[in-house]
Design a protein around this motif. Structure first.
Motif, PDB file in Angstrom:
ATOM      1  N   CYS A   1       0.833  -1.211   0.000  1.00  0.00           N
ATOM      2  CA  CYS A   1       0.000   0.000   0.000  1.00  0.00           C
ATOM      3  C   CYS A   1       0.865   1.257   0.000  1.00  0.00           C
ATOM      4  O   CYS A   1       0.587   2.209  -0.738  1.00  0.00           O
ATOM      5  CB  CYS A   1      -0.936  -0.002   1.204  1.00  0.00           C
ATOM      6  SG  CYS A   1      -2.265  -1.217   1.078  1.00  0.00           S
TER       7      CYS A   1
ATOM      8  N   HIS B   1       1.145   4.041  -3.096  1.00  0.00           N
ATOM      9  CA  HIS B   1       1.030   5.492  -2.926  1.00  0.00           C
ATOM     10  C   HIS B   1       2.241   6.188  -3.526  1.00  0.00           C
ATOM     11  O   HIS B   1       2.111   7.171  -4.250  1.00  0.00           O
ATOM     12  CB  HIS B   1       0.886   5.857  -1.445  1.00  0.00           C
ATOM     13  CG  HIS B   1       0.956   7.335  -1.213  1.00  0.00           C
ATOM     14  ND1 HIS B   1       2.155   8.020  -1.097  1.00  0.00           N
ATOM     15  CD2 HIS B   1      -0.015   8.262  -1.129  1.00  0.00           C
ATOM     16  CE1 HIS B   1       1.903   9.301  -0.940  1.00  0.00           C
ATOM     17  NE2 HIS B   1       0.587   9.475  -0.942  1.00  0.00           N
TER      18      HIS B   1
ATOM     19  N   ARG C   1      -3.747  13.449  -4.209  1.00  0.00           N
ATOM     20  CA  ARG C   1      -4.936  14.219  -4.596  1.00  0.00           C
ATOM     21  C   ARG C   1      -4.594  15.683  -4.821  1.00  0.00           C
ATOM     22  O   ARG C   1      -4.976  16.284  -5.827  1.00  0.00           O
ATOM     23  CB  ARG C   1      -6.030  14.099  -3.531  1.00  0.00           C
ATOM     24  CG  ARG C   1      -7.316  14.849  -3.911  1.00  0.00           C
ATOM     25  CD  ARG C   1      -8.315  14.875  -2.769  1.00  0.00           C
ATOM     26  NE  ARG C   1      -7.770  15.427  -1.541  1.00  0.00           N
ATOM     27  CZ  ARG C   1      -7.658  16.747  -1.285  1.00  0.00           C
ATOM     28  NH1 ARG C   1      -8.034  17.634  -2.173  1.00  0.00           N
ATOM     29  NH2 ARG C   1      -7.173  17.162  -0.130  1.00  0.00           N
TER      30      ARG C   1
ATOM     31  N   SER D   1     -10.592  10.694  -6.545  1.00  0.00           N
ATOM     32  CA  SER D   1     -11.011   9.809  -5.455  1.00  0.00           C
ATOM     33  C   SER D   1     -10.029   8.656  -5.292  1.00  0.00           C
ATOM     34  O   SER D   1      -9.777   8.205  -4.168  1.00  0.00           O
ATOM     35  CB  SER D   1     -12.442   9.317  -5.660  1.00  0.00           C
ATOM     36  OG  SER D   1     -12.508   8.243  -6.537  1.00  0.00           O
ATOM     37  N   ALA D   2      -9.435   8.175  -6.377  1.00  0.00           N
ATOM     38  CA  ALA D   2      -8.385   7.152  -6.278  1.00  0.00           C
ATOM     39  C   ALA D   2      -7.202   7.711  -5.508  1.00  0.00           C
ATOM     40  O   ALA D   2      -6.625   7.042  -4.638  1.00  0.00           O
ATOM     41  CB  ALA D   2      -7.947   6.702  -7.672  1.00  0.00           C
TER      42      ALA D   2
ATOM     43  N   ARG E   1      -7.238  10.157  -3.345  1.00  0.00           N
ATOM     44  CA  ARG E   1      -7.642  10.354  -1.949  1.00  0.00           C
ATOM     45  C   ARG E   1      -7.500   9.039  -1.171  1.00  0.00           C
ATOM     46  O   ARG E   1      -7.011   9.016  -0.042  1.00  0.00           O
ATOM     47  CB  ARG E   1      -9.082  10.858  -1.877  1.00  0.00           C
ATOM     48  CG  ARG E   1      -9.571  11.157  -0.481  1.00  0.00           C
ATOM     49  CD  ARG E   1     -11.044  11.593  -0.480  1.00  0.00           C
ATOM     50  NE  ARG E   1     -11.335  12.669  -1.392  1.00  0.00           N
ATOM     51  CZ  ARG E   1     -11.228  13.966  -1.093  1.00  0.00           C
ATOM     52  NH1 ARG E   1     -10.827  14.325   0.104  1.00  0.00           N
ATOM     53  NH2 ARG E   1     -11.529  14.877  -1.990  1.00  0.00           N
ATOM     54  N   GLN E   2      -7.907   7.939  -1.780  1.00  0.00           N
ATOM     55  CA  GLN E   2      -7.783   6.637  -1.123  1.00  0.00           C
ATOM     56  C   GLN E   2      -6.313   6.284  -0.902  1.00  0.00           C
ATOM     57  O   GLN E   2      -5.930   5.840   0.189  1.00  0.00           O
ATOM     58  CB  GLN E   2      -8.462   5.544  -1.967  1.00  0.00           C
ATOM     59  CG  GLN E   2      -8.416   4.176  -1.336  1.00  0.00           C
ATOM     60  CD  GLN E   2      -9.170   4.104  -0.017  1.00  0.00           C
ATOM     61  OE1 GLN E   2     -10.261   4.670   0.122  1.00  0.00           O
ATOM     62  NE2 GLN E   2      -8.609   3.425   0.961  1.00  0.00           N
TER      63      GLN E   2
ATOM     64  N   LEU F   1      -4.606   7.908   2.051  1.00  0.00           N
ATOM     65  CA  LEU F   1      -4.905   7.326   3.365  1.00  0.00           C
ATOM     66  C   LEU F   1      -3.855   6.303   3.798  1.00  0.00           C
ATOM     67  O   LEU F   1      -3.752   5.988   4.980  1.00  0.00           O
ATOM     68  CB  LEU F   1      -6.281   6.666   3.359  1.00  0.00           C
ATOM     69  CG  LEU F   1      -7.476   7.598   3.173  1.00  0.00           C
ATOM     70  CD1 LEU F   1      -8.765   6.786   3.055  1.00  0.00           C
ATOM     71  CD2 LEU F   1      -7.565   8.596   4.321  1.00  0.00           C
ATOM     72  N   TYR F   2      -3.094   5.795   2.844  1.00  0.00           N
ATOM     73  CA  TYR F   2      -2.099   4.762   3.155  1.00  0.00           C
ATOM     74  C   TYR F   2      -0.719   5.325   3.467  1.00  0.00           C
ATOM     75  O   TYR F   2       0.153   4.581   3.892  1.00  0.00           O
ATOM     76  CB  TYR F   2      -1.972   3.781   1.988  1.00  0.00           C
ATOM     77  CG  TYR F   2      -3.243   3.015   1.704  1.00  0.00           C
ATOM     78  CD1 TYR F   2      -4.030   2.531   2.743  1.00  0.00           C
ATOM     79  CD2 TYR F   2      -3.656   2.768   0.408  1.00  0.00           C
ATOM     80  CE1 TYR F   2      -5.199   1.831   2.490  1.00  0.00           C
ATOM     81  CE2 TYR F   2      -4.813   2.055   0.147  1.00  0.00           C
ATOM     82  CZ  TYR F   2      -5.574   1.592   1.190  1.00  0.00           C
ATOM     83  OH  TYR F   2      -6.720   0.894   0.948  1.00  0.00           O
TER      84      TYR F   2
ATOM     85  N   GLN G   1      -6.869  -4.620   0.655  1.00  0.00           N
ATOM     86  CA  GLN G   1      -6.358  -3.248   0.612  1.00  0.00           C
ATOM     87  C   GLN G   1      -5.196  -3.124  -0.372  1.00  0.00           C
ATOM     88  O   GLN G   1      -5.147  -2.174  -1.156  1.00  0.00           O
ATOM     89  CB  GLN G   1      -5.928  -2.793   1.999  1.00  0.00           C
ATOM     90  CG  GLN G   1      -7.113  -2.523   2.913  1.00  0.00           C
ATOM     91  CD  GLN G   1      -6.683  -2.339   4.346  1.00  0.00           C
ATOM     92  OE1 GLN G   1      -6.031  -3.215   4.918  1.00  0.00           O
ATOM     93  NE2 GLN G   1      -7.043  -1.210   4.922  1.00  0.00           N
TER      94      GLN G   1
ATOM     95  N   ALA H   1      -5.168  -0.859  -3.701  1.00  0.00           N
ATOM     96  CA  ALA H   1      -4.149   0.186  -3.856  1.00  0.00           C
ATOM     97  C   ALA H   1      -3.358  -0.003  -5.147  1.00  0.00           C
ATOM     98  O   ALA H   1      -3.053   0.969  -5.848  1.00  0.00           O
ATOM     99  CB  ALA H   1      -3.207   0.188  -2.653  1.00  0.00           C
TER     100      ALA H   1
ATOM    101  N   LEU I   1      -5.535   1.202  -8.062  1.00  0.00           N
ATOM    102  CA  LEU I   1      -5.628   2.661  -8.104  1.00  0.00           C
ATOM    103  C   LEU I   1      -4.326   3.288  -8.602  1.00  0.00           C
ATOM    104  O   LEU I   1      -4.344   4.184  -9.454  1.00  0.00           O
ATOM    105  CB  LEU I   1      -5.973   3.209  -6.716  1.00  0.00           C
ATOM    106  CG  LEU I   1      -7.305   2.765  -6.123  1.00  0.00           C
ATOM    107  CD1 LEU I   1      -7.424   3.231  -4.674  1.00  0.00           C
ATOM    108  CD2 LEU I   1      -8.466   3.270  -6.956  1.00  0.00           C
TER     109      LEU I   1
END
Length: 146
Positions: free
Chosen positions: A35, A39, A64, A80-81, A83-84, A87-88, A111, A115, A118
């Motif tokens: 994850c 990112h 984002r 939105s991808a 943003r998710q 979070l990681y 998860q 990830a 995305l």
């Protein structure tokens, strides 16, 4: 080829390698690491676009915010991808999340799989945009690009 396009291709190459590393981590059961690296690859890919557009330095960790600051319509659907993935960034590395375990105990294959998907979408979109900008840079696209 303009130096900024060359720099962007280096960043994109790094993004692709980090995405491949994230896949290896997920396959080996290291879902928190997967994850985090997903990112990272998305962040690097979006920064690559900034460099392709002529930026000299790109700061920030929020995928984002990096996407939104570009004002590229084709990336709007990826907010939105991003943003998710944002979070990681921290909880995948430090045992500070809501659970009592370590990041590796708290993150799941669902998860990491999400990830990876995305991040792959963002890296693919970045590659397409950078190719378009490089084509424009060579004089076959929009006039006025230097």
């Amino acid at each position: 080829m303009r130096a900024s396009v060359h720099t962007s291709r280096r960043w994109l190459s790094t993004a692709r390698k980090d995405l491949n590393y994230a896949r290896l981590a997920a396959d080996a059961g290291f879902h928190a690491h997967a994850c985090f690296n997903a990112h990272q690859s998305a962040e690097q890919a979006v920064k690559a676009i900034h460099y392709a557009k002529g930026a000299r330095m790109v700061l920030g960790r929020s995928v984002r915010q990096l996407i939104e600051s570009l004002h590229v319509p084709s990336l709007a659907g990826l907010s939105s991808a991003a943003r998710q993935l944002d979070l990681y960034y921290v909880p995948s590395r430090y045992p500070i999340g809501p659970g009592d375990g370590t990041p590796e105990e708290e993150f799941s294959s669902d998860q990491s799989s999400g990830a990876l998907g995305l991040a792959s979408d963002i890296v693919g979109a970045a590659a397409h945009i950078i190719d378009e900008l490089a084509t424009d840079d060579q004089g076959t696209g929009s006039p006025g690009c230097a």
